[in-house]
Design a protein around this motif. Structure first.
Motif, PDB file in Angstrom:
ATOM      1  N   ARG A 130      41.397  39.674  32.852  1.00 41.21           N
ATOM      2  CA  ARG A 130      41.618  41.112  33.008  1.00 41.21           C
ATOM      3  C   ARG A 130      43.106  41.475  32.966  1.00 41.21           C
ATOM      4  O   ARG A 130      43.497  42.446  32.319  1.00 41.21           O
ATOM      5  N   HIS A 161      33.649  43.259  35.555  1.00 42.29           N
ATOM      6  CA  HIS A 161      34.967  43.298  34.906  1.00 42.29           C
ATOM      7  C   HIS A 161      34.836  43.444  33.393  1.00 42.29           C
ATOM      8  O   HIS A 161      35.632  44.159  32.769  1.00 42.29           O
ATOM      9  N   ILE A 165      36.533  46.393  31.250  1.00 45.00           N
ATOM     10  CA  ILE A 165      37.390  46.079  30.098  1.00 45.00           C
ATOM     11  C   ILE A 165      36.889  46.814  28.861  1.00 45.00           C
ATOM     12  O   ILE A 165      37.672  47.430  28.133  1.00 45.00           O
TER      13      ILE A 165
END
Length: 187
Positions: A130, A161, A165
Protein backbone atom coordinates in the motif's frame (compact mmCIF):
# COMPACT_ATOMS: atom_id res chain seq x y z
CA UNK A 1 2.27 5.04 -23.19
CA UNK A 2 5.71 4.70 -21.60
CA UNK A 3 7.50 1.68 -20.36
CA UNK A 4 6.52 -0.70 -17.61
CA UNK A 5 8.43 -2.02 -14.60
CA UNK A 6 7.73 -4.94 -12.31
CA UNK A 7 8.27 -4.11 -8.63
CA UNK A 8 8.75 -7.20 -6.45
CA UNK A 9 8.25 -6.02 -2.89
CA UNK A 10 10.04 -7.68 0.04
CA UNK A 11 10.02 -11.29 -1.12
CA UNK A 12 12.97 -11.96 1.17
CA UNK A 13 13.71 -15.06 3.22
CA UNK A 14 12.60 -13.65 6.59
CA UNK A 15 9.12 -13.25 5.06
CA UNK A 16 9.03 -16.26 2.68
CA UNK A 17 11.01 -19.06 4.33
CA UNK A 18 9.37 -21.19 7.05
CA UNK A 19 12.50 -20.56 9.17
CA UNK A 20 12.29 -16.78 8.57
CA UNK A 21 11.92 -14.42 11.50
CA UNK A 22 8.56 -13.02 10.33
CA UNK A 23 7.33 -15.84 8.09
CA UNK A 24 3.70 -16.45 7.35
CA UNK A 25 2.37 -19.11 4.96
CA UNK A 26 0.58 -16.69 2.62
CA UNK A 27 3.97 -15.53 1.31
CA UNK A 28 4.96 -19.08 0.45
CA UNK A 29 1.65 -19.49 -1.42
CA UNK A 30 2.15 -16.46 -3.66
CA UNK A 31 5.79 -17.22 -4.57
CA UNK A 32 4.98 -19.52 -7.55
CA UNK A 33 2.42 -16.99 -8.82
CA UNK A 34 4.97 -14.18 -8.59
CA UNK A 35 7.47 -16.41 -10.42
CA UNK A 36 4.97 -16.78 -13.30
CA UNK A 37 4.54 -12.99 -13.43
CA UNK A 38 8.31 -12.52 -13.31
CA UNK A 39 8.80 -14.97 -16.20
CA UNK A 40 6.12 -13.28 -18.31
CA UNK A 41 7.57 -9.83 -17.61
CA UNK A 42 11.04 -11.02 -18.60
CA UNK A 43 9.56 -12.45 -21.82
CA UNK A 44 8.09 -9.00 -22.58
CA UNK A 45 11.29 -7.09 -21.65
CA UNK A 46 9.69 -5.42 -18.65
CA UNK A 47 12.21 -3.80 -16.29
CA UNK A 48 12.48 -5.82 -13.05
CA UNK A 49 13.10 -4.10 -9.72
CA UNK A 50 13.39 -5.98 -6.43
CA UNK A 51 12.63 -3.95 -3.33
CA UNK A 52 14.58 -5.51 -0.48
CA UNK A 53 13.67 -4.75 3.09
CA UNK A 54 16.99 -4.54 4.93
CA UNK A 55 17.72 -3.24 8.43
CA UNK A 56 21.25 -2.24 9.34
CA UNK A 57 23.06 -4.61 11.67
CA UNK A 58 24.05 -3.03 14.97
CA UNK A 59 22.67 0.40 14.08
CA UNK A 60 19.76 2.03 15.86
CA UNK A 61 16.59 2.57 13.85
CA UNK A 62 13.58 3.85 15.78
CA UNK A 63 11.07 2.15 13.46
CA UNK A 64 12.91 -1.19 13.39
CA UNK A 65 13.30 -1.11 17.19
CA UNK A 66 9.52 -1.03 17.57
CA UNK A 67 9.09 -4.29 15.62
CA UNK A 68 10.24 -7.88 15.86
CA UNK A 69 13.82 -8.08 14.53
CA UNK A 70 13.87 -9.08 10.86
CA UNK A 71 15.73 -8.62 7.59
CA UNK A 72 18.97 -7.74 9.37
CA UNK A 73 21.83 -6.96 7.02
CA UNK A 74 24.14 -9.99 6.72
CA UNK A 75 21.76 -12.40 8.46
CA UNK A 76 20.57 -14.08 5.27
CA UNK A 77 16.99 -13.17 6.13
CA UNK A 78 17.24 -10.08 3.92
CA UNK A 79 18.18 -12.13 0.84
CA UNK A 80 15.72 -12.36 -2.07
CA UNK A 81 13.95 -15.73 -2.07
CA UNK A 82 15.80 -18.08 -4.45
CA UNK A 83 12.55 -18.95 -6.23
CA UNK A 84 12.80 -15.45 -7.75
CA UNK A 85 16.27 -15.36 -9.32
CA UNK A 86 17.87 -11.96 -9.75
CA UNK A 87 19.44 -11.35 -13.17
CA UNK A 88 22.23 -8.92 -13.98
CA UNK A 89 19.85 -6.52 -15.73
CA UNK A 90 17.57 -6.31 -12.67
CA UNK A 91 17.76 -3.66 -10.00
CA UNK A 92 17.84 -4.53 -6.30
CA UNK A 93 16.96 -1.54 -4.15
CA UNK A 94 17.31 -1.76 -0.38
CA UNK A 95 14.68 -0.04 1.70
CA UNK A 96 14.18 0.59 5.42
CA UNK A 97 10.60 1.82 5.41
CA UNK A 98 7.34 0.49 4.00
CA UNK A 99 7.39 2.42 0.73
CA UNK A 100 9.89 1.40 -1.92
CA UNK A 101 10.13 5.08 -2.87
CA UNK A 102 10.91 6.56 0.55
CA UNK A 103 14.64 7.41 0.95
CA UNK A 104 15.66 5.18 -1.99
CA UNK A 105 16.55 5.86 -5.60
CA UNK A 106 13.55 3.93 -7.00
CA UNK A 107 11.96 7.02 -8.56
CA UNK A 108 15.25 7.95 -10.23
CA UNK A 109 15.73 4.41 -11.60
CA UNK A 110 12.19 4.39 -13.02
CA UNK A 111 12.54 7.84 -14.59
CA UNK A 112 15.95 6.99 -16.08
CA UNK A 113 14.27 4.01 -17.74
CA UNK A 114 11.24 6.06 -18.95
CA UNK A 115 8.86 3.96 -16.85
CA UNK A 116 5.27 5.16 -16.57
CA UNK A 117 3.51 1.97 -15.39
CA UNK A 118 4.44 -0.12 -12.37
CA UNK A 119 3.25 -3.67 -11.76
CA UNK A 120 3.41 -4.38 -8.04
CA UNK A 121 3.63 -7.82 -6.39
CA UNK A 122 4.93 -9.00 -3.02
CA UNK A 123 4.19 -8.99 0.66
CA UNK A 124 2.35 -7.01 3.29
CA UNK A 125 -0.52 -5.58 1.28
CA UNK A 126 -1.48 -3.36 4.23
CA UNK A 127 2.01 -1.93 4.74
CA UNK A 128 4.69 -2.17 2.05
CA UNK A 129 2.41 -2.76 -0.95
CA UNK A 130 0.00 0.00 0.00
CA UNK A 131 2.75 2.50 0.86
CA UNK A 132 4.57 1.81 -2.41
CA UNK A 133 1.36 2.14 -4.45
CA UNK A 134 0.47 5.36 -2.62
CA UNK A 135 3.84 6.93 -3.42
CA UNK A 136 3.65 5.67 -7.02
CA UNK A 137 0.29 7.46 -7.28
CA UNK A 138 1.73 10.68 -5.83
CA UNK A 139 4.63 10.50 -8.31
CA UNK A 140 2.24 10.03 -11.26
CA UNK A 141 3.01 6.39 -12.05
CA UNK A 142 0.14 4.18 -13.18
CA UNK A 143 0.08 1.38 -10.61
CA UNK A 144 -1.18 -2.17 -11.19
CA UNK A 145 -1.35 -4.40 -8.12
CA UNK A 146 -1.68 -8.08 -9.01
CA UNK A 147 -4.29 -9.39 -6.58
CA UNK A 148 -3.21 -13.04 -6.60
CA UNK A 149 0.46 -12.03 -6.13
CA UNK A 150 0.19 -10.00 -2.92
CA UNK A 151 -0.43 -11.18 0.62
CA UNK A 152 -0.56 -10.30 4.27
CA UNK A 153 -1.32 -12.43 7.30
CA UNK A 154 -5.09 -11.80 7.18
CA UNK A 155 -7.25 -12.36 4.11
CA UNK A 156 -9.76 -9.76 5.36
CA UNK A 157 -7.04 -7.12 5.73
CA UNK A 158 -5.66 -8.08 2.31
CA UNK A 159 -9.06 -7.70 0.65
CA UNK A 160 -9.87 -4.35 2.34
CA UNK A 161 -6.57 -2.80 1.25
CA UNK A 162 -6.92 -4.11 -2.30
CA UNK A 163 -10.40 -2.55 -2.48
CA UNK A 164 -9.02 0.81 -1.31
CA UNK A 165 -6.07 0.65 -3.70
CA UNK A 166 -8.39 -0.10 -6.62
CA UNK A 167 -10.78 2.69 -5.67
CA UNK A 168 -8.26 5.44 -4.91
CA UNK A 169 -4.68 4.70 -5.93
CA UNK A 170 -4.36 2.47 -8.95
CA UNK A 171 -5.65 -0.70 -10.53
CA UNK A 172 -6.09 -4.11 -8.95
CA UNK A 173 -6.07 -6.94 -11.48
CA UNK A 174 -5.29 -10.64 -11.40
CA UNK A 175 -2.33 -12.27 -13.12
CA UNK A 176 -4.38 -13.62 -16.03
CA UNK A 177 -5.59 -10.09 -16.84
CA UNK A 178 -1.99 -8.88 -16.59
CA UNK A 179 -0.80 -11.57 -19.01
CA UNK A 180 -3.51 -10.58 -21.48
CA UNK A 181 -2.58 -6.90 -21.23
CA UNK A 182 1.11 -7.68 -21.74
CA UNK A 183 0.34 -9.90 -24.74
CA UNK A 184 -1.90 -7.23 -26.28
CA UNK A 185 0.68 -4.51 -25.64
CA UNK A 186 -1.78 -2.42 -23.59
CA UNK A 187 0.61 -2.36 -20.65
Amino acid sequence: MGKTALLIVDMVKDFTDPDGLVFYPQNREILPKIKRVLDKCREKDVLVVYLQHCNRKGKFDRKAAAMRPNCIEGSGGEEIDPMLPVEESDYVIKKRRYSGFFATDLDLVLRENDVKNVIIVGTKTNCCIRATVTDAFYLDYEGYVISDCVATNSETVNRVHLEDIDKYLGHVIDSETLFKMLDEGTL
